[in-house]
Design a protein around this motif. Structure first.
Motif, mmCIF file in Angstrom:
data_model
loop_
_atom_site.group_PDB
_atom_site.id
_atom_site.type_symbol
_atom_site.label_atom_id
_atom_site.label_comp_id
_atom_site.label_asym_id
_atom_site.label_seq_id
_atom_site.Cartn_x
_atom_site.Cartn_y
_atom_site.Cartn_z
ATOM 1 N N LYS A 206 0.847 -1.201 0.000
ATOM 2 C CA LYS A 206 0.000 0.000 0.000
ATOM 3 C C LYS A 206 0.888 1.259 0.000
ATOM 4 N N LEU A 207 2.021 1.190 0.722
ATOM 5 C CA LEU A 207 2.953 2.336 0.765
ATOM 6 C C LEU A 207 3.554 2.595 -0.608
ATOM 7 N N LEU A 208 3.734 1.520 -1.395
ATOM 8 C CA LEU A 208 4.271 1.689 -2.756
ATOM 9 C C LEU A 208 3.295 2.496 -3.604
ATOM 10 N N THR A 209 1.994 2.219 -3.427
ATOM 11 C CA THR A 209 0.993 2.939 -4.227
ATOM 12 C C THR A 209 0.935 4.407 -3.802
ATOM 13 N N GLN A 210 1.400 4.705 -2.590
ATOM 14 C CA GLN A 210 1.380 6.100 -2.111
ATOM 15 C C GLN A 210 2.652 6.858 -2.495
ATOM 16 N N GLY A 211 3.596 6.195 -3.168
ATOM 17 C CA GLY A 211 4.750 6.938 -3.675
ATOM 18 C C GLY A 211 6.118 6.462 -3.246
ATOM 19 N N THR A 212 6.196 5.551 -2.264
ATOM 20 C CA THR A 212 7.517 5.069 -1.859
ATOM 21 C C THR A 212 8.016 4.071 -2.904
ATOM 22 N N ALA A 213 9.304 4.181 -3.270
ATOM 23 C CA ALA A 213 9.824 3.291 -4.321
ATOM 24 C C ALA A 213 10.102 1.888 -3.788
ATOM 25 N N ASN A 214 10.630 1.809 -2.578
ATOM 26 C CA ASN A 214 10.981 0.510 -1.978
ATOM 27 C C ASN A 214 10.656 0.538 -0.486
ATOM 28 N N VAL A 215 10.215 -0.596 0.033
ATOM 29 C CA VAL A 215 9.918 -0.676 1.474
ATOM 30 C C VAL A 215 10.544 -1.954 2.036
ATOM 31 N N ILE A 216 11.239 -1.806 3.157
ATOM 32 C CA ILE A 216 11.658 -2.985 3.933
ATOM 33 C C ILE A 216 10.855 -2.931 5.219
ATOM 34 N N VAL A 217 10.184 -4.025 5.562
ATOM 35 C CA VAL A 217 9.557 -4.105 6.886
ATOM 36 C C VAL A 217 10.365 -5.107 7.691
ATOM 37 N N SER A 218 10.943 -4.634 8.795
ATOM 38 C CA SER A 218 11.690 -5.565 9.643
ATOM 39 C C SER A 218 10.724 -6.140 10.661
ATOM 40 N N LEU A 219 10.820 -7.458 10.833
ATOM 41 C CA LEU A 219 9.817 -8.170 11.630
ATOM 42 C C LEU A 219 10.444 -8.909 12.809
ATOM 43 N N GLY A 220 11.514 -8.348 13.378
ATOM 44 C CA GLY A 220 12.164 -8.968 14.537
ATOM 45 C C GLY A 220 12.543 -10.403 14.234
ATOM 46 N N GLU A 221 12.093 -11.300 15.083
ATOM 47 C CA GLU A 221 12.400 -12.728 14.956
ATOM 48 C C GLU A 221 11.931 -13.321 13.611
ATOM 49 N N ASP A 222 10.929 -12.691 12.997
ATOM 50 C CA ASP A 222 10.418 -13.189 11.711
ATOM 51 C C ASP A 222 11.215 -12.675 10.517
ATOM 52 N N GLY A 223 12.354 -12.037 10.749
ATOM 53 C CA GLY A 223 13.201 -11.571 9.642
ATOM 54 C C GLY A 223 12.693 -10.280 9.028
ATOM 55 N N ALA A 224 12.633 -10.235 7.703
ATOM 56 C CA ALA A 224 12.204 -8.993 7.044
ATOM 57 C C ALA A 224 11.637 -9.289 5.667
ATOM 58 N N ILE A 225 10.824 -8.331 5.180
ATOM 59 C CA ILE A 225 10.330 -8.426 3.803
ATOM 60 C C ILE A 225 10.708 -7.145 3.071
ATOM 61 N N PHE A 226 10.889 -7.287 1.762
ATOM 62 C CA PHE A 226 11.224 -6.144 0.913
ATOM 63 C C PHE A 226 10.236 -6.124 -0.241
ATOM 64 N N VAL A 227 9.661 -4.966 -0.525
ATOM 65 C CA VAL A 227 8.800 -4.846 -1.708
ATOM 66 C C VAL A 227 9.227 -3.601 -2.482
ATOM 67 N N SER A 228 9.041 -3.685 -3.799
ATOM 68 C CA SER A 228 9.495 -2.592 -4.652
ATOM 69 C C SER A 228 8.410 -2.194 -5.632
ATOM 70 N N GLU A 229 8.452 -0.952 -6.091
ATOM 71 C CA GLU A 229 7.456 -0.476 -7.062
ATOM 72 C C GLU A 229 7.555 -1.252 -8.382
ATOM 73 N N SER A 230 8.695 -1.933 -8.591
ATOM 74 C CA SER A 230 8.841 -2.744 -9.803
ATOM 75 C C SER A 230 8.028 -4.034 -9.695
ATOM 76 N N GLY A 231 7.437 -4.298 -8.546
ATOM 77 C CA GLY A 231 6.628 -5.495 -8.344
ATOM 78 C C GLY A 231 7.395 -6.611 -7.639
ATOM 79 N N GLU A 232 8.685 -6.368 -7.364
ATOM 80 C CA GLU A 232 9.500 -7.396 -6.699
ATOM 81 C C GLU A 232 9.085 -7.554 -5.229
ATOM 82 N N ARG A 233 9.048 -8.816 -4.791
ATOM 83 C CA ARG A 233 8.763 -9.128 -3.378
ATOM 84 C C ARG A 233 9.828 -10.108 -2.904
ATOM 85 N N VAL A 234 10.471 -9.810 -1.783
ATOM 86 C CA VAL A 234 11.499 -10.696 -1.249
ATOM 87 C C VAL A 234 11.285 -10.836 0.254
ATOM 88 N N ALA A 235 11.500 -12.039 0.770
ATOM 89 C CA ALA A 235 11.460 -12.226 2.228
ATOM 90 C C ALA A 235 12.765 -12.881 2.661
#
Ligand SMILES: Nc1ncnc2c1ncn2[C@@H]1O[C@H](COP(=O)(O)OP(=O)(O)OP(=O)(O)O)[C@@H](O)[C@H]1O
Ligand SMILES: [Mg+2]
Length: 309
Positions: A206-235
């Motif tokens: 949702k943050l990508l649709t609002q204008g951010t190019a890339n987002v990393i959400v850090s999830l403590g013990e659950d690691g992290a996810i990365f999403v990009s406006e290019s449509g890439e998703r990584v965990a």
């Protein structure tokens, strides 16, 4: 070049003791002083990965000078603005069973100082990465980050933001290159509690649709996810280990991710490096080094992925 901005840096004074007795004289078993503040942490970890960074922000008085000299000794470039009052000391009491932190208020930073910082940021060369992170001094308006974004807006500068959810919410409209909320900060942006990694993924996109190019959400013990406006998703899952002190884990993650990117890694490799640095930091007291991060990647046992992308 990477520039990190810490508006409210600190010296962290860590006291190790069996237990603290309120109202009595206590003695510490051991004490340490470290430089602190989120942007400074990022510069320290970048340096360990061999990536040059310049630490910027406000320092004041003798404690500020100590901080500057400590960075100089570590051969970390800095370009601080001096302000009235003292750089704060954050006292971190580490008892056997509990961690108590008393964070200082910091010096008197005023609007003129903010203007000086804005002018300094305007001189940053094109093609740079600017990491804005941490809290705003109590003496400045809550929307002070917007002034810094205004100064950098429209420039060929990639802005990275790691700050409280309320501030992230304000700056998304400036189209930052990367933001790194943790679970709570992501929840604050949307006014909801983030209960699982899938919900985090939905909100990050949702943050990508609002204008951010890339987002990393850090999830403590659950690691992290990365999403990009290019449509890439990584965990990237985290590692098993003995958690000692998670302070700075998010800063280490961000720094190692940026170090990976500066060294030509793809987003997936950079995120894996970031998560390993976050874990290596959580498993020790203080920030992890590049060597410790690589050792964990070679020998550590990864948890099961928290999310299937
Ligand atoms: N309990 C834990 N177990 C394993 N790894 C952890 C733990 N806590 C943090 N980490 C590692 O550190 C990374 C960042 O952690 P977290 O999401 O807590 O960041 P944060 O809240 O922004 O931290 P801070 O702001 O204190 O630097 C995680 O992605 C993970 O790699
Ligand atoms: Mg954080």
């Amino acid at each position: 070049m990477i520039y990190t901005v810490t508006m409210n840096p600190a010296l962290d004074y860590r006291i190790y003791t069996e237990s603290i007795y309120h109202g009595l004289i206590n003695r510490s078993e051991r004490e340490e002083i470290h430089v602190g503040g989120k942007g400074i942490n990022v510069a320290v970890v970048l340096k360990s990965f061999g990536i040059p960074a310049t630490a910027m922000g406000f320092i004041g008085g003798l404690t500020g000078e100590m901080l500057r000299r400590a960075l100089e000794q570590e051969r970390i470039e800095s370009d601080f603005l001096r302000v009235r009052g003292l750089t704060r000391i954050n006292v971190k009491i580490r008892e056997k069973e509990a961690e108590t932190d008393i964070n200082g208020a910091g010096p008197e930073v005023n609007l003129k100082d903010l203007k000086r910082l804005t002018e300094k940021l305007m001189q940053i060369p094109d093609g740079s990465v600017v990491v804005l992170s941490g809290s705003i001094p109590a003496t400045l308006p809550k929307d002070s980050y917007e002034c810094l974004f205004d100064a950098l807006c429209g420039r060929d500068v990639r802005i990275v933001a790691d700050m409280a959810g309320a501030q992230l919410k304000q700056i998304v409209k400036y189209r930052p290159w990367l933001i790194k909320p943790n679970r709570e900060e992501l929840g604050e942006i949307f006014g909801e509690e983030v209960k699982d990694p899938l919900q985090a993924l939905t909100l990050a996109e949702k943050l990508l649709t609002q204008g951010t190019a890339n987002v990393i959400v850090s999830l403590g013990e659950d690691g992290a996810i990365f999403v990009s406006e290019s449509g890439e998703r990584v965990a990237a899952p985290s590692y098993f280990g003995n958690v000692k002190d998670t302070v700075g884990a998010g800063d280490a993650l961000l720094a190692a991710f940026l170090a990976g990117k500066e060294s030509g890694a793809n987003n997936s490799q950079a995120l894996a490096l970031g998560v390993a640095a976050g874990c290596a930091t959580a498993f020790r007291s203080g920030l992890a080094t590049a060597a410790e991060t690589r050792l964990l990647m070679e020998n550590g046992i990864r948890r099961a992925p928290a999310i299937d992308l």
